[in-house]
Scaffold this active site. Sequence first.
Site: not given
Length: 241
Positions: A19, A148
């Site tokens: 995806r 992150y």
Amino acid sequence: MNVTYDFAGKTAIVTGGSRGIGRGVATLLARSGADVWIWDADPAPADGIRSQTVDVTKAQDISTALGEVVARTGRVDILVNNAGYLGPYLGFEAFDPAEWQRIVGVNVIGTFEVTHQVLPVMRKAGNGRIVNMGSLAGKEGLPNLAVYSAASAGIIAFTKALSREVCDTDIRVNCVAPGPIDTDLIRRLGNEVVSDMVGASPLKRLGAVEEVAALVLWLCSDASSFNTGAVFDMSGGRARY
């Protein structure tokens, strides 16, 4: 203007290719003639693309999948390390340590594990293209995405270091650092966060998956033979350096 590439006879592995950006890259590679293999923990079938169930943090999963790829094709020409996990949009003090371990595990350790096994196949052939997906967060350090950001910075440094280790071959290692791209990953952060991201962009929009895929394909092509250890922004002008 449509730019086309001919990857006929090339074998490509795209991690996290079910995806989002990975799917866009895998689809464009397949349309350009490559034999594409998606490695994903939750694979989604696609026409003309082979899918294998692979957790990139597990060396045995990688070994089994790579064995099948090499047995069937005899080569790996392109590796796109795209598998990633963003985690919650949350201040660091409120972060669950289990979440930051998952972020580092998928984004950094996963890239290490996959590259460590695929690179010898490329080195034996003396050529190949590795594209690591980083992030604008790894260059800028974004609030509420501290872990992150750190993981993405690690990918950038890894790209630069590894590229120098393989410069005695025709293997090229580069990094793409997207800003906010219009994917489910970004949309799940919520409308307010997405609106703030758009507002911070000089181009005042999210990037498109197809735009990122086009850059990745160029880096995988012979047209990019002199680029290695480089980080290419896809941030709509947000990146400051």
